[in-house]
Each structure stands twice: as structure tokens, then as C-alpha cells.
Design a protein around this motif. Structure first.
Motif, PDB file in Angstrom:
ATOM      1  N   ASN A  31       0.968  -1.246  -0.260  1.00  0.00           N
ATOM      2  CA  ASN A  31      -0.134   0.188   0.406  1.00  0.00           C
ATOM      3  C   ASN A  31       1.212   0.817  -0.137  1.00  0.00           C
ATOM      4  OD1 ASN A  31      -1.638  -2.344   1.864  1.00  0.00           O
ATOM      5  ND2 ASN A  31      -2.863  -1.011   0.763  1.00  0.00           N
ATOM      6  N   PHE A  32       0.138   2.123  -0.636  1.00  0.00           N
ATOM      7  CA  PHE A  32       1.096   3.185  -0.990  1.00  0.00           C
ATOM      8  C   PHE A  32       0.343   4.131   0.386  1.00  0.00           C
ATOM      9  CE2 PHE A  32       2.548   7.391  -2.066  1.00  0.00           C
ATOM     10  CZ  PHE A  32       2.050   8.749  -1.624  1.00  0.00           C
ATOM     11  N   MET A  33       1.377   4.602   1.409  1.00  0.00           N
ATOM     12  CA  MET A  33       0.021   5.085   3.044  1.00  0.00           C
ATOM     13  C   MET A  33       1.819   6.706   3.274  1.00  0.00           C
ATOM     14  SD  MET A  33       0.478   1.505   5.460  1.00  0.00           S
ATOM     15  CE  MET A  33      -0.307   2.429   6.023  1.00  0.00           C
ATOM     16  N   GLY A  34       1.101   6.987   4.086  1.00  0.00           N
ATOM     17  CA  GLY A  34       2.416   8.650   4.583  1.00  0.00           C
ATOM     18  C   GLY A  34       1.834   8.850   5.692  1.00  0.00           C
ATOM     19  N   TRP A  35       2.329  10.495   6.039  1.00  0.00           N
ATOM     20  CA  TRP A  35       2.002  11.095   6.880  1.00  0.00           C
ATOM     21  C   TRP A  35       1.909  12.321   6.456  1.00  0.00           C
ATOM     22  CZ3 TRP A  35       1.343   9.593  12.261  1.00  0.00           C
ATOM     23  CH2 TRP A  35       2.367   7.770  11.918  1.00  0.00           C
ATOM     24  N   TYR A  36       0.221  13.187   6.789  1.00  0.00           N
ATOM     25  CA  TYR A  36      -0.043  14.692   6.601  1.00  0.00           C
ATOM     26  C   TYR A  36       0.424  15.049   8.042  1.00  0.00           C
ATOM     27  CZ  TYR A  36      -1.965  14.361   2.178  1.00  0.00           C
ATOM     28  OH  TYR A  36      -1.444  14.446   0.536  1.00  0.00           O
ATOM     29  N   ARG A  37       0.565  16.657   8.370  1.00  0.00           N
ATOM     30  CA  ARG A  37       0.731  17.788   9.213  1.00  0.00           C
ATOM     31  C   ARG A  37      -0.402  18.723   8.917  1.00  0.00           C
ATOM     32  NH1 ARG A  37       6.603  19.587  10.148  1.00  0.00           N
ATOM     33  NH2 ARG A  37       6.707  20.973   8.144  1.00  0.00           N
ATOM     34  N   GLN A  38      -0.868  18.484  10.121  1.00  0.00           N
ATOM     35  CA  GLN A  38      -1.764  20.409  10.367  1.00  0.00           C
ATOM     36  C   GLN A  38      -1.764  21.373  11.292  1.00  0.00           C
ATOM     37  OE1 GLN A  38      -5.570  19.780   9.796  1.00  0.00           O
ATOM     38  NE2 GLN A  38      -6.269  21.764   8.568  1.00  0.00           N
ATOM     39  N   ALA A  39      -1.276  22.363  11.369  1.00  0.00           N
ATOM     40  CA  ALA A  39      -0.884  23.414  12.413  1.00  0.00           C
ATOM     41  C   ALA A  39      -1.595  24.074  12.600  1.00  0.00           C
ATOM     42  CB  ALA A  39       0.676  23.549  11.929  1.00  0.00           C
ATOM     43  N   PRO A  40      -2.070  24.748  13.645  1.00  0.00           N
ATOM     44  CA  PRO A  40      -3.019  25.251  14.455  1.00  0.00           C
ATOM     45  C   PRO A  40      -3.317  26.947  13.324  1.00  0.00           C
ATOM     46  CG  PRO A  40      -2.481  24.949  16.092  1.00  0.00           C
ATOM     47  CD  PRO A  40      -1.174  24.553  15.155  1.00  0.00           C
ATOM     48  N   GLY A  41      -4.590  26.612  12.604  1.00  0.00           N
ATOM     49  CA  GLY A  41      -4.268  27.249  11.562  1.00  0.00           C
ATOM     50  C   GLY A  41      -4.213  27.800   9.797  1.00  0.00           C
ATOM     51  N   LYS A  42      -3.482  26.394   9.247  1.00  0.00           N
ATOM     52  CA  LYS A  42      -2.726  26.353   8.543  1.00  0.00           C
ATOM     53  C   LYS A  42      -3.759  25.110   7.940  1.00  0.00           C
ATOM     54  CE  LYS A  42       1.502  28.188   9.301  1.00  0.00           C
ATOM     55  NZ  LYS A  42       3.098  27.900   9.361  1.00  0.00           N
ATOM     56  N   GLN A  43      -2.793  25.076   6.399  1.00  0.00           N
ATOM     57  CA  GLN A  43      -4.177  23.566   6.104  1.00  0.00           C
ATOM     58  C   GLN A  43      -3.046  22.752   6.077  1.00  0.00           C
ATOM     59  OE1 GLN A  43      -4.064  24.519   1.593  1.00  0.00           O
ATOM     60  NE2 GLN A  43      -6.364  25.590   1.949  1.00  0.00           N
ATOM     61  N   ARG A  44      -4.153  21.367   5.737  1.00  0.00           N
ATOM     62  CA  ARG A  44      -3.121  20.050   6.408  1.00  0.00           C
ATOM     63  C   ARG A  44      -2.308  19.713   4.987  1.00  0.00           C
ATOM     64  NH1 ARG A  44      -6.258  14.362   7.460  1.00  0.00           N
ATOM     65  NH2 ARG A  44      -7.087  16.333   8.743  1.00  0.00           N
ATOM     66  N   GLU A  45      -0.458  19.635   5.786  1.00  0.00           N
ATOM     67  CA  GLU A  45       0.184  19.355   4.451  1.00  0.00           C
ATOM     68  C   GLU A  45       0.681  18.255   4.477  1.00  0.00           C
ATOM     69  OE1 GLU A  45       2.941  22.414   5.512  1.00  0.00           O
ATOM     70  OE2 GLU A  45       3.736  21.202   6.819  1.00  0.00           O
ATOM     71  N   PRO A  46       1.549  17.522   3.357  1.00  0.00           N
ATOM     72  CA  PRO A  46       2.208  16.439   3.233  1.00  0.00           C
ATOM     73  C   PRO A  46       3.409  16.308   3.711  1.00  0.00           C
ATOM     74  CG  PRO A  46       2.004  17.516   1.234  1.00  0.00           C
ATOM     75  CD  PRO A  46       0.841  18.135   2.088  1.00  0.00           C
ATOM     76  N   VAL A  47       3.816  15.209   4.851  1.00  0.00           N
ATOM     77  CA  VAL A  47       4.779  15.524   5.003  1.00  0.00           C
ATOM     78  C   VAL A  47       5.833  14.388   4.720  1.00  0.00           C
ATOM     79  CG1 VAL A  47       5.944  14.842   7.246  1.00  0.00           C
ATOM     80  CG2 VAL A  47       4.305  15.938   7.094  1.00  0.00           C
ATOM     81  N   ALA A  48       5.731  13.219   4.668  1.00  0.00           N
ATOM     82  CA  ALA A  48       6.608  11.860   4.044  1.00  0.00           C
ATOM     83  C   ALA A  48       5.507  10.933   3.973  1.00  0.00           C
ATOM     84  CB  ALA A  48       7.141  12.370   5.483  1.00  0.00           C
ATOM     85  N   SER A  49       5.836   9.933   2.581  1.00  0.00           N
ATOM     86  CA  SER A  49       4.982   9.174   1.737  1.00  0.00           C
ATOM     87  C   SER A  49       5.921   8.053   1.443  1.00  0.00           C
ATOM     88  CB  SER A  49       4.131   9.452   0.954  1.00  0.00           C
ATOM     89  OG  SER A  49       5.200   9.708  -0.251  1.00  0.00           O
ATOM     90  N   ILE A  50       5.320   6.518   1.260  1.00  0.00           N
ATOM     91  CA  ILE A  50       5.840   5.513   1.077  1.00  0.00           C
ATOM     92  C   ILE A  50       5.486   4.363   0.757  1.00  0.00           C
ATOM     93  CG2 ILE A  50       5.757   4.041   3.073  1.00  0.00           C
ATOM     94  CD1 ILE A  50       8.176   2.888   2.628  1.00  0.00           C
ATOM     95  N   THR A  51       5.772   4.399  -0.870  1.00  0.00           N
ATOM     96  CA  THR A  51       5.588   3.798  -2.215  1.00  0.00           C
ATOM     97  C   THR A  51       4.980   1.654  -1.585  1.00  0.00           C
ATOM     98  OG1 THR A  51       7.351   2.542  -3.402  1.00  0.00           O
ATOM     99  CG2 THR A  51       6.049   4.957  -3.590  1.00  0.00           C
ATOM    100  N   ASP A  52       4.467   0.795  -2.502  1.00  0.00           N
ATOM    101  CA  ASP A  52       4.872  -0.399  -2.342  1.00  0.00           C
ATOM    102  C   ASP A  52       6.059  -0.942  -2.342  1.00  0.00           C
ATOM    103  OD1 ASP A  52       3.584  -1.675  -5.542  1.00  0.00           O
ATOM    104  OD2 ASP A  52       4.871   0.208  -4.893  1.00  0.00           O
TER     105      ASP A  52
END
Length: 113
Positions: A31-52
Motif C-alpha cells: 500500500n501507498f502510505m504516508g503522513w500529513y500534518r496540520q498546524a493551527p490555522g493552517k491547511q493540512r500538508e503532506p510530510v512524507a510517503s512510502i510506496t509499495d
């Protein structure tokens, strides 16, 4: 239905380290998986991902500091975060694609003195 549960968030001082974990209720073998993050008052943003195939990508601001990995035997994904900065403060969400994208509920990371 796949459930994802994050853990490992905490309050840490600048320069410190944390390891976030994401436990999946289904196999993470291909599975393609990863992490996003969201700081207060900001949009969710991608942090890192890993492919199969284990190919990883990172946003520029975390390159060299964060490492994403997966343990297929345990159905787990991790985000090792080193040299943390105040701007890394956010709620971190893991996601995974099983035909549709599933999300965890997030874990709070606070970087502060």
C-alpha cells in the motif's frame, strides 16, 4: 473498512526526537502510505510517503530530519523525527490507500521549550 491509529505524539524541546507510529488493521504489504500534518490555522500538508516498493518522498522542510518506514510483518508504519523545530508543531495524521484512502485521527506533536 481499515482502521489506522497513530501514537507517539508528545511535547518535546527543540532539537529533540520523536517516533510516531501508525497501526493498521489491515495488511500494509503493498500500500501507498504516508503522513500529513496540520498546524493551527493552517491547511493540512503532506510530510512524507512510502510506496509499495519502499520509495520514499519528503517535503523539503523535513528532508534529512524525518524518516518514514514500514514494518510489513507488524502492519505498522513509522515516522522518525529528529532535530525537531517549533515549526514542526502540528497534529500528525497517517493515511493509507486500500482502493480508497483511509486516515487516522491524528497525534499531537508540540515542539517547545
Amino acid at each position: 473498512q481499515v482502521q489506522l491509529v497513530e501514537s507517539g505524539g508528545d511535547l518535546v524541546q527543540p532539537g529533540g526526537s520523536l517516533r510516531l507510529s501508525c497501526a493498521a488493521s489491515s495488511s500494509v504489504y503493498s500500500n501507498f502510505m504516508g503522513w500529513y500534518r496540520q498546524a493551527p490555522g493552517k491547511q493540512r500538508e503532506p510530510v512524507a510517503s512510502i510506496t509499495d516498493r519502499g520509495v520514499t518522498t519528503y517535503r523539503d522542510s523535513v528532508k534529512g530530519r524525518f524518516t518514514i518506514s514500514r514494518d510489513r510483518a507488524k502492519n505498522m508504519m513509522y515516522l522518525q523525527m529528529n532535530s525537531l523545530k517549533s515549526e514542526d508543531t502540528a497534529v500528525y495524521y497517517c493515511f493509507g490507500d486500500w482502493g480508497v484512502r483511509y486516515w487516522g485521527r491524528g497525534t499531537q506533536v508540540t515542539v517547545s521549550l
